[in-house]
Design a protein around this motif. Sequence first.
Motif, PDB file in Angstrom:
ATOM      1  N   LEU A 119       0.818  -1.201   0.000  1.00  0.00           N
ATOM      2  CA  LEU A 119       0.000   0.000   0.000  1.00  0.00           C
ATOM      3  C   LEU A 119       0.856   1.256   0.000  1.00  0.00           C
ATOM      4  CD1 LEU A 119      -2.753  -1.064   2.533  1.00  0.00           C
ATOM      5  CD2 LEU A 119      -2.858  -1.066   0.049  1.00  0.00           C
ATOM      6  N   PHE A 120       1.771   1.344   0.953  1.00  0.00           N
ATOM      7  CA  PHE A 120       2.684   2.478   1.005  1.00  0.00           C
ATOM      8  C   PHE A 120       3.874   2.116   1.888  1.00  0.00           C
ATOM      9  CE2 PHE A 120      -0.731   3.134   4.045  1.00  0.00           C
ATOM     10  CZ  PHE A 120      -0.059   3.358   5.236  1.00  0.00           C
ATOM     11  N   GLU A 152      12.276   3.813   5.053  1.00  0.00           N
ATOM     12  CA  GLU A 152      13.036   2.830   4.307  1.00  0.00           C
ATOM     13  C   GLU A 152      12.794   1.395   4.770  1.00  0.00           C
ATOM     14  OE1 GLU A 152      17.708   2.362   4.287  1.00  0.00           O
ATOM     15  OE2 GLU A 152      17.024   4.264   3.440  1.00  0.00           O
ATOM     16  N   ASN A 153      12.499   1.225   6.044  1.00  0.00           N
ATOM     17  CA  ASN A 153      12.409  -0.114   6.604  1.00  0.00           C
ATOM     18  C   ASN A 153      11.000  -0.573   6.952  1.00  0.00           C
ATOM     19  OD1 ASN A 153      15.206  -0.333   6.541  1.00  0.00           O
ATOM     20  ND2 ASN A 153      15.393   0.696   8.513  1.00  0.00           N
ATOM     21  N   MET A 154      10.011   0.274   6.804  1.00  0.00           N
ATOM     22  CA  MET A 154       8.668  -0.098   7.220  1.00  0.00           C
ATOM     23  C   MET A 154       7.707   0.023   6.042  1.00  0.00           C
ATOM     24  SD  MET A 154       6.461   1.497  10.271  1.00  0.00           S
ATOM     25  CE  MET A 154       6.131   0.321  11.524  1.00  0.00           C
TER      26      MET A 154
END
Length: 93
Positions: free
Chosen positions: A61-62, A66-68
Motif C-alpha cells: 500500500l505504502f 526505508e524499513n517499514m
Amino acid sequence: MDHSVMILFAILVPILWGIFLLIKPEYKSRKNLVTTRAIGLAFTVGFSLVVILGGNMELQLFSLGENMEVYFKVDAVGRIFAGLVTLIWPLAG
C-alpha cells in the motif's frame, strides 16, 4: 492488470456496495433490495474467489520510510479464512 489489485477489490467492493445501499432511497419494494443485495454478494464472492485461488499475493500500500512497509499479503491461512467467509457471507446476506 496485476492480480494483486484484486485484494483491494475484495475488500472495498462490499464496503462501497453497503454505502450504495444506504444512500439509495429507491428501494421501496423488497424485491429490488434483495436483487441489488444479491448482485453485490455475487461481485464480492467473485473477487474473493480470485484472491483465494490466486495463490500467494502481496500488495504494497505504502512505505513509511526505508524499513517499514504497509501491505496486504494473502497466505495459506488467509486463504482458508477468506474461503470460510466467502461461504458464510452469502448465507448471512
